[in-house]
Design a protein around this motif. Structure first.
Motif, PDB file in Angstrom:
ATOM      1  N   ASN A  38     -53.403  57.866   8.642  1.00  0.00           N
ATOM      2  CA  ASN A  38     -54.303  56.796   9.060  1.00  0.00           C
ATOM      3  C   ASN A  38     -53.941  55.434   8.469  1.00  0.00           C
ATOM      4  O   ASN A  38     -54.703  54.481   8.586  1.00  0.00           O
ATOM      5  CB  ASN A  38     -55.750  57.154   8.708  1.00  0.00           C
ATOM      6  N   CYS A  39     -52.796  55.349   7.800  1.00  0.00           N
ATOM      7  CA  CYS A  39     -52.367  54.071   7.220  1.00  0.00           C
ATOM      8  C   CYS A  39     -50.881  53.877   7.464  1.00  0.00           C
ATOM      9  O   CYS A  39     -50.135  54.851   7.539  1.00  0.00           O
ATOM     10  CB  CYS A  39     -52.561  54.053   5.704  1.00  0.00           C
ATOM     11  N   ALA A  40     -50.476  52.625   7.547  1.00  0.00           N
ATOM     12  CA  ALA A  40     -49.042  52.332   7.637  1.00  0.00           C
ATOM     13  C   ALA A  40     -48.725  51.119   6.786  1.00  0.00           C
ATOM     14  O   ALA A  40     -49.495  50.158   6.745  1.00  0.00           O
ATOM     15  CB  ALA A  40     -48.644  52.077   9.081  1.00  0.00           C
ATOM     16  N   LEU A  41     -47.602  51.189   6.081  1.00  0.00           N
ATOM     17  CA  LEU A  41     -47.073  50.039   5.355  1.00  0.00           C
ATOM     18  C   LEU A  41     -45.780  49.670   6.059  1.00  0.00           C
ATOM     19  O   LEU A  41     -44.842  50.464   6.089  1.00  0.00           O
ATOM     20  CB  LEU A  41     -46.800  50.390   3.894  1.00  0.00           C
ATOM     21  N   ALA A  42     -45.741  48.473   6.657  1.00  0.00           N
ATOM     22  CA  ALA A  42     -44.595  48.108   7.492  1.00  0.00           C
ATOM     23  C   ALA A  42     -43.857  46.915   6.928  1.00  0.00           C
ATOM     24  O   ALA A  42     -44.463  46.000   6.369  1.00  0.00           O
ATOM     25  CB  ALA A  42     -45.073  47.797   8.911  1.00  0.00           C
ATOM     26  N   THR A  43     -42.549  46.934   7.084  1.00  0.00           N
ATOM     27  CA  THR A  43     -41.750  45.797   6.629  1.00  0.00           C
ATOM     28  C   THR A  43     -40.470  45.700   7.453  1.00  0.00           C
ATOM     29  O   THR A  43     -40.173  46.575   8.274  1.00  0.00           O
ATOM     30  CB  THR A  43     -41.421  45.914   5.122  1.00  0.00           C
ATOM     31  N   GLN A  44     -39.744  44.609   7.227  1.00  0.00           N
ATOM     32  CA  GLN A  44     -38.466  44.411   7.916  1.00  0.00           C
ATOM     33  C   GLN A  44     -37.378  44.197   6.880  1.00  0.00           C
ATOM     34  O   GLN A  44     -37.582  43.478   5.915  1.00  0.00           O
ATOM     35  CB  GLN A  44     -38.551  43.200   8.851  1.00  0.00           C
ATOM     36  N   ILE A  45     -36.249  44.828   7.129  1.00  0.00           N
ATOM     37  CA  ILE A  45     -35.142  44.771   6.170  1.00  0.00           C
ATOM     38  C   ILE A  45     -33.932  44.135   6.848  1.00  0.00           C
ATOM     39  O   ILE A  45     -33.532  44.590   7.914  1.00  0.00           O
ATOM     40  CB  ILE A  45     -34.742  46.206   5.722  1.00  0.00           C
ATOM     41  N   PRO A  46     -33.357  43.104   6.237  1.00  0.00           N
ATOM     42  CA  PRO A  46     -32.144  42.531   6.841  1.00  0.00           C
ATOM     43  C   PRO A  46     -30.954  43.461   6.605  1.00  0.00           C
ATOM     44  O   PRO A  46     -30.964  44.266   5.678  1.00  0.00           O
ATOM     45  CB  PRO A  46     -31.960  41.217   6.088  1.00  0.00           C
ATOM     46  N   TYR A  47     -29.950  43.363   7.470  1.00  0.00           N
ATOM     47  CA  TYR A  47     -28.701  44.090   7.211  1.00  0.00           C
ATOM     48  C   TYR A  47     -27.958  43.393   6.075  1.00  0.00           C
ATOM     49  O   TYR A  47     -28.087  42.185   5.886  1.00  0.00           O
ATOM     50  CB  TYR A  47     -27.821  44.116   8.464  1.00  0.00           C
ATOM     51  N   GLN A  48     -27.171  44.165   5.329  1.00  0.00           N
ATOM     52  CA  GLN A  48     -26.357  43.586   4.256  1.00  0.00           C
ATOM     53  C   GLN A  48     -25.306  42.669   4.875  1.00  0.00           C
ATOM     54  O   GLN A  48     -24.982  41.620   4.357  1.00  0.00           O
ATOM     55  CB  GLN A  48     -25.632  44.680   3.466  1.00  0.00           C
ATOM     56  N   ASN A  49     -24.795  43.146   6.015  1.00  0.00           N
ATOM     57  CA  ASN A  49     -23.691  42.470   6.668  1.00  0.00           C
ATOM     58  C   ASN A  49     -24.032  42.458   8.149  1.00  0.00           C
ATOM     59  O   ASN A  49     -24.542  43.445   8.669  1.00  0.00           O
ATOM     60  CB  ASN A  49     -22.436  43.325   6.376  1.00  0.00           C
ATOM     61  N   SER A  50     -23.759  41.348   8.848  1.00  0.00           N
ATOM     62  CA  SER A  50     -24.195  41.225  10.241  1.00  0.00           C
ATOM     63  C   SER A  50     -23.501  42.237  11.162  1.00  0.00           C
ATOM     64  O   SER A  50     -23.933  42.439  12.287  1.00  0.00           O
ATOM     65  CB  SER A  50     -23.952  39.813  10.753  1.00  0.00           C
ATOM     66  N   GLU A  51     -22.426  42.848  10.700  1.00  0.00           N
ATOM     67  CA  GLU A  51     -21.748  43.845  11.534  1.00  0.00           C
ATOM     68  C   GLU A  51     -22.048  45.282  11.095  1.00  0.00           C
ATOM     69  O   GLU A  51     -21.367  46.226  11.504  1.00  0.00           O
ATOM     70  CB  GLU A  51     -20.233  43.597  11.549  1.00  0.00           C
ATOM     71  N   ASP A  52     -23.045  45.482  10.253  1.00  0.00           N
ATOM     72  CA  ASP A  52     -23.435  46.827   9.832  1.00  0.00           C
ATOM     73  C   ASP A  52     -23.786  47.676  11.054  1.00  0.00           C
ATOM     74  O   ASP A  52     -24.265  47.148  12.053  1.00  0.00           O
ATOM     75  CB  ASP A  52     -24.679  46.767   8.922  1.00  0.00           C
ATOM     76  N   PRO A  53     -23.548  48.991  10.973  1.00  0.00           N
ATOM     77  CA  PRO A  53     -23.860  49.841  12.129  1.00  0.00           C
ATOM     78  C   PRO A  53     -25.345  49.824  12.499  1.00  0.00           C
ATOM     79  O   PRO A  53     -26.204  49.650  11.637  1.00  0.00           O
ATOM     80  CB  PRO A  53     -23.429  51.237  11.682  1.00  0.00           C
ATOM     81  N   ILE A  54     -25.611  49.992  13.790  1.00  0.00           N
ATOM     82  CA  ILE A  54     -26.988  50.098  14.292  1.00  0.00           C
ATOM     83  C   ILE A  54     -27.196  51.565  14.653  1.00  0.00           C
ATOM     84  O   ILE A  54     -26.423  52.128  15.428  1.00  0.00           O
ATOM     85  CB  ILE A  54     -27.175  49.242  15.561  1.00  0.00           C
TER      86      ILE A  54
END
Lengths: 525, 238
Positions: free
Chosen positions: A248-264
């Motif tokens: 019933n709860c969520a903790l949400a965040t956004q994390i940048p990639y270390q490097n712009s070409e990191d795998p998706i």
């Protein structure tokens, strides 16, 4: 009394509001592009300039491809504008033993699924190869972050089935632009000040602070969890499902990639924790990460520290230190009904449950599509359509609850009360218990479906059951286990292995393909 | 694999290029990239279709020489028997690029594929004379390479116009040979003639002024060449 349903008013402009607007508008002649002049169908969307959208639902099902195609948005535009990437399924970690265990739920059904049920034949191979890899090439792509198609594949076509991960805010913006500029939807930016009733109890109009009174024949409540129309105005209560699904709860965040070409990543990663699980969604621009948990079993502080630990391990200590965490609380469940009088709820106003199988956006697609296709011709017929709509979506919610619960009941974890209680028979819906009793003796297949448009095909049940080491005792009296069928099944396993090898060696990575889409775009054919 | 190096009198004093055509010279190709500017000549010999680049997904026009990989039905004991040979084939083993400080100051850079089977030390056409000056052969090749470069730009606009108007469509060609065997040609695209007929006047005028209209009809006319290609195949498999 005016009878025909000509004016639809959508209240709320998040993803649910604009996606519904797009789906309904695309089904009807509206605005300048219409070829007939004697119709007067009109769609209005009222959006408050002051209320921010919640921005959940970053994962879609493959159904989103046909939805977007129908709305008339090019896949290239969608991927470029919404920071979208390809989602090919879900990869579950630590759900079974709590340590070093992994299984997958790919979007593609097992090889030759329409004709052959490979599940009974896999039972003999279970020590050698996991179920998903034995029957389907898709999971092998996950490990190498490979794409489901290449740049020469036409838009919305694929080598293996896929949906998307997307930036919900950007998605709402793209839909808004397309709805207003191409589909003729009227966009009103105003705050709702009153809901006005007709004699029969219908909503006749909505008063706004800056745009006067807005009349309508059908009102769609996309106002989010507040459910201003269906919940607050009509008092349709929420039916809690917290006895089955504890989160019933969520903790949400956004994390940048270390490097712009990191795998998706090719799949949503779902990693089980002490009293919940962490989602990890890879967009081209960032990762969306969050911990979904039950406040009955753990504290926010502990949930936060598990989340930060995950971020530190999968990104860096710095990323964990820099993370801005947003808390969302919800009561898992849905409204007692979704369509009442001339008001129907879509999106969080209709209900919300943990996003374990990304069921939020697909419910929006299904609801809006049913409204679009079965739009009541007049007020008299509306009650019938509403009744059918309610029956259908109550059934769908029950199936979602069953399917999500299946992920929990198969666990062998006993390291916390959360997992122990999840396996308690009193927390298992009867409908799910019945299915599990049957599956002890026969693997799921097409006959398990009651409806032609079941939300979860029996393939999905197979992936979860056999991914989580469920044992099915085969009945030797069945011909299906005889030599000839077994040989045919073996041939299919071989074909699948060959196709897997071929795809793994030929598909580009998600990152490579996304970069090419930015540069060249997909062709329509 | 190719091994392109920048052409220079110093390095390529002794380099010769074989002008004969055949399997040994690397001409066993099923199709070649072509340019709209040469469609009139192409359609007199070959069917014109469109293919998609695996690298970018973009379309490019092709002339078809055979129904299978590495099949060129125009090759025989006399070499490449056709009245016209596409520029992209003719330019082998050379390549042209441009280099310079600004747009106005571009100099052509010619490269040569030293791994091409057309390269020889002592046979064929020399590239430079005793005074390190380009031979007539190389000069003629340079002219071809330059028109190739212009054709490239024109082709880009042509393809953009075709896709914007949805004028391309995928097709599958099924051929039954005299001996009963069937060949299936897949992965190519043609002009959608229904869409072509629906184009409005202003689009047609625009296409015409840009030199796109004639090549479109040349491509449509070229389908008649499929028959000739099937006849060649039949003659071979008899």
């Amino acid at each position: 009394m005016k009878n025909t349903i000509n004016r639809i008013v959508i209240v709320g402009g998040g993803t649910a509001g604009w996606l519904s607007a797009g789906i309904i508008a695309a089904e009807h002649f509206m605005g300048e592009k219409s070829s007939s002049s004697n119709h007067n169908f009109h769609l209005v969307l009222i959006e408050s300039p002051d209320i921010p959208t919640i921005g959940v639902g970053e994962g879609t099902w493959p159904s989103m491809r046909s939805t977007l195609k129908k709305i008339g948005i090019s896949e290239t535009d969608f991927i470029r504008e919404c920071s979208a990437s390809f989602k090919q399924g879900t990869e579950f970690h630590n759900w079974l033993y709590g340590k070093d265990d992994t299984y997958t739920h790919p979007f593609t059904v097992p090889h030759n699924f329409n004709e052959t049920n490979l599940a009974p034949h896999w039972q003999q191979l279970r020590e050698k190869v996991n179920f998903a890899n034995a029957v389907n090439p898709q999971s092998a792509l996950f490990e190498k972050q490979l794409a489901p198609k290449n740049i020469a594949t036409p838009e919305y076509s694929f080598h293996v089935n896929y949906g998307y991960h997307l930036d919900a805010g950007k998605f709402a913006n793209l839909l808004q632009q397309h709805c207003v500029e191409t589909l003729g939807v009227e966009h009103i930016s105003a705050n709702m000040t009153a809901i006005n009733s007709a004699e029969n109890g219908d909503i006749s109009s909505i008063s706004t602070d800056t745009h006067g009174v807005i009349q309508g024949d059908l009102f769609i409540d996309c106002s989010g969890s507040k459910a201003l129309l269906l919940g607050e105005h009509y008092g349709v209560p929420l039916v809690s499902k917290s006895q089955f699904l504890f989160n019933n709860c969520a903790l949400a965040t956004q994390i940048p990639y270390q490097n712009s070409e990191d795998p998706i990543q090719s799949a949503t990663l779902s990693t089980a924790q002490t009293s919940g699980w962490i989602w990890d969604i890879g967009l081209p621009t960032r990762r969306g990460v969050g911990h979904i948990y039950s406040s009955d079993y753990t504290t926010e502080e502990r949930a936060r520290s598990e989340l930060l630990k995950y971020i530190a391990e999968t990104a860096s200590q710095d990323a964990a230190a820099d993370a801005t965490i947003r808390k969302i609380t919800f009561d898992p469940g849905h409204r007692e009904k979704f369509w009442h009088k001339n008001c129907v709820a879509i999106g969080m106003s209709s209900g919300f449950i943990e996003p374990l199988e990304a069921s939020a956006l697909v419910l929006v697609e299904l609801s809006a599509a049913m409204i679009a296709e079965q739009l009541p011709a007049n007020r008299k017929i509306m009650d019938l359509v509403a009744k059918r709509f309610n029956e259908k979506f109550l059934y769908r919610w029950d199936r979602i609850v069953d399917f999500l619960k299946l992920h929990y009941v198969l666990t062998q974890r006993t390291d916390s009360q959360y997992w122990i209680d999840n396996c308690d028979p009193s927390s298992i819906p009867e409908s799910l218990q019945e299915l599990m009793d049957i599956w002890q003796y026969q693997p799921p297949w097409h006959r398990d479906n009651y409806h032609i448009d079941e939300m979860f095909p029996s393939a999905s049940f197979q992936y979860i059951l056999y991914g989580m080491d469920f044992k099915t005792q085969l009945d030797p009296r069945f011909k299906r286990t005889d030599r000839e069928t077994a040989d045919r099944a073996m041939g299919l396993f071989m074909e699948n292995a060959k196709r897997t090898e071929q795809l793994v060696s030929s598909m580009p990575t998600n990152r490579e393909l996304i970069n090419k889409i930015y540069k060249y775009g997909f062709q329509k054919i | 694999m190719s091994n392109y190096v920048v052409l220079s009198p110093a390095t390529h004093k002794n380099t010769h290029v074989l002008t004969e055509r055949g399997e040994a010279q690397g001409d066993s190709i099923q199709y070649s990239l072509i340019y709209p500017l040469e469609f009139r000549n192409i359609q007199s010999c070959y069917p014109i279709f469109f293919s998609k680049s695996g690298e970018t997904g973009e379309f490019f026009p092709i002339a078809l020489f055979g129904f299978e990989n590495n099949e060129n039905l125009f090759l025989d004991e006399n070499g490449w028997s056709a009245a016209y040979i596409p520029m992209m084939v003719e330019r082998q083993p050379f390549l042209i690029g441009y280099q310079g400080a600004s747009e106005d100051d571009l100099k052509p850079i010619v490269s040569i594929d030293m791994d091409s089977p057309k390269i020889s030390e002592d046979e064929g056409q020399a590239l430079f004379d005793k005074d390190s000056q380009p031979t007539e052969f190389l000069k003629a090749m340079m002219t071809k390479l330059e028109s190739l470069h212009h054709g490239h730009e024109h082709n880009k606009g042509f393809i953009t116009a075709l896709t914007a108007e949805d004028l391309l469509e995928p097709f599958t060609l099924e051929i039954t040979l005299d001996n009963g065997s069937t060949n299936q040609l897949m992965g190519f695209y043609t002009i959608n003639e229904n869409k072509l007929q629906e184009l409005d006047g202003s689009t047609l005028a625009d296409f015409n002024s840009k030199g796109y209209l004639q090549p479109i009809y040349m491509a449509v006319a070229s389908y008649a060449r499929i028959r000739a290609l099937i006849d060649k195949k039949n003659a071979l498999t008899k």
